[in-house]
Write an enzyme that holds these catalytic residues in place. Structure first.
Site, mmCIF file in Angstrom:
data_model
loop_
_atom_site.group_PDB
_atom_site.id
_atom_site.type_symbol
_atom_site.label_atom_id
_atom_site.label_comp_id
_atom_site.label_asym_id
_atom_site.label_seq_id
_atom_site.Cartn_x
_atom_site.Cartn_y
_atom_site.Cartn_z
ATOM 1 C CG ASP A 58 -2.122 0.932 0.985
ATOM 2 O OD1 ASP A 58 -2.539 1.153 -0.162
ATOM 3 O OD2 ASP A 58 -2.611 1.504 1.980
ATOM 4 N NE ARG A 78 -2.550 6.888 -4.613
ATOM 5 C CZ ARG A 78 -3.297 5.951 -4.050
ATOM 6 N NH1 ARG A 78 -2.933 5.431 -2.899
ATOM 7 N NH2 ARG A 78 -4.415 5.544 -4.616
HETATM 8 CA CA CA Z 1 -2.702 3.509 2.994
HETATM 9 CA CA CA Z 2 -6.297 1.048 -3.757
#
Ligand code: CA
Ligand code: CA
Length: 456
Positions: free
Chosen positions: A267, A323
């Site tokens: 993640d 990001r």
């Molecule tokens: Ca996260």
């Molecule tokens: Ca996602």
């Protein structure tokens, strides 16, 4: 008692004063000398965020565990010892936790390796059964539920109990210099607490053994993982400084694909969500990662309005897919960073800064090394409601207006004005030209000495 150690110390002290004097002479800053000498007298573990150093310096500032009594200064080198030193995240007693060496989060209390298969044992979960149960061809586009999803949840809970380190208020976690300190496979969760410092740590290979299939994520569905290397949720006054983040040694390019989508075990590297506020992210190295830094998890996150104030400065980003960061809602200051879009270990940049959901980004005096596979217009991303203000940005050595390039190529224009002016800007350099070389030796884990200066 002029031992060699004492002699070296006094030499170093003299050198610090000389550098400070030179800095003062060059910059004409009288107060700077006092501030630098005061901080040099405090060891790395007890140091606090300097005044004016980004949003985390706002108000009461960020002191972490610096006020810890001697009973709450710990040195740990195993997962179990780290868990014990952290204690309950509801305990706000000031504490300093020094990590010596590398801690593998996927180990048991005796230090023995725990594998994904070990977590799954006894839960009834198997990937092949999960894939069979939720194949879109037969299951359709609804969220997984039933026996195999419950089994996945049970297996996930077992891994989470091992790898999730919940951090309480008034805590400093710092790597012992020279020990290659860090955590492999861990998730530092800073949730609903205040005043935390995380410094000088290698944080790598944070992997979810049990990604969840979400057929409603995007048009294609996606495999999602639960763990960031560092996750800030509803956290305030956090200073993340001189850490190295990476997926190494297992990169996404070597991963599997199921239902036509990458089986994503990673993640975020450092995610700042759920109304987190007053965060300074400084001199970290982010490398070999896809979804690197989320600021705000949703465009409609009403809990975060007036929050998500983050300063990001003097970091290096290389081999990052996206990001860098993705900013929503908050006032975000991005200065003196070095972004290198050169593909690395299979990670190629889709964009760097995304400003959306009315984010108020000031990006100034940053340096981008743009690889030949990218265009300047691709360095930003947005939804037409976000802002990116700021000047002095450089691409491949040339002063460049990234917003103008982006707006010339996109119909959803980036806004160019913001509703604030940064004031906590300690260390802001108004020339980006030398950042690539300067930051190469002054960012990431391993460059800080016990006195908190850089080794080089
Ligand atoms: Ca996260
Ligand atoms: Ca996602």
């Amino acid at each position: 008692m002029a031992s060699p150690t004492t002699h070296r110390r006094s030499t170093r002290r003299r050198r610090t004063v000389l550098i400070s004097a030179a800095t003062v002479a060059a910059a004409g800053l009288g107060a700077g000398l006092l501030a630098m000498n005061a901080s040099a007298a405090v060891d790395l573990s007890h140091q606090v965020l300097p005044a004016k150093d980004g949003w985390a310096a706002d108000g009461s500032g960020t002191t972490g565990g610096s006020k810890a009594d001697s009973a709450h200064v710990f040195t740990v080198s195993t997962r179990a010892a780290l868990m014990k030193a952290l204690g309950a995240d509801t305990d706000s007693t000031p504490k300093i936790i020094q990590i010596s060496g590398t801690i593998d989060a996927n180990t048991n209390d005796a230090g023995k390796k725990v594998t994904c298969a070990d977590y799954a044992a006894g839960t009834g979960y198997s990937l092949s059964a999960y894939l069979k149960a939720y194949d879109p061809a037969t299951w359709g586009k609804k969220l997984p539920s039933g026996t195999q999803e419950q089994a996945r949840d049970a297996a996930k809970a077992k891994q989470q109990k091992n790898i999730q380190f919940r951090v309480g208020s008034n805590t400093t976690i710092v790597g012992v210099p020279g020990s290659n300190a860090g955590i492999i496979g861990g998730n530092l969760l800073v949730q609903d607490v205040n005043n935390v410092i995380i410094r000088n740590l290698n944080l790598s290979a944070t992997e979810d053994c049990f990604p969840q299939w979400d057929p409603t994520d995007g048009s294609t569905g996606n495999w999602n993982s639960a763990y960031d290397s560092v996750g800030l949720r509803g956290a305030t006054h956090v200073w993340a400084d001189h850490n190295t983040f990476s997926d190494a040694p297992a990169f996404d390019s070597g991963g599997k694909t199921y239902f036509g989508r990458p089986y994503q075990v990673h993640d975020g590297a450092l995610d700042i969500t759920k109304g987190s506020d007053l965060v300074t992210v400084e001199r970290n190295l982010f490398s070999s990662h896809d979804k690197t830094m989320l600021i705000g998890a949703s465009d409609t996150d009403t809990d975060s309005v007036g929050k998500l104030r983050v300063s990001i400065h003097h970091n290096v980003w290389k081999g990052i897919t996206q990001r860098v960061p993705l900013a929503r809602i908050g006032q975000v200051h991005i200065y003196n960073n070095y972004f290198d879009t050169t593909p690395l270990n299979g990670y190629a940049a889709k964009y760097t800064i995304d400003s959306r959901a009315k984010a108020q980004v000031v990006a100034e005096h940053n340096y981008w090394k743009l690889s030949s596979d990218r265009k300047v217009a691709q360095l930003l991303s947005g939804d037409g409601t976000g802002s990116v203000a700021g000047a002095g940005n450089v691409v491949n050595g040339t002063a460049t207006d990234l917003v103008a390039a982006y707006n010339a190529a996109n119909s959803k224009k980036m806004k160019t004005t913001v509703n604030w002016t940064p004031v906590n800007t300690a260390g802001l350099q108004t020339s980006a030209a030398k950042l690539p070389t300067e930051l190469a030796s002054s960012t990431g884990a391993g460059v800080l000495t016990a006195s908190g200066t850089t080794a080089k």
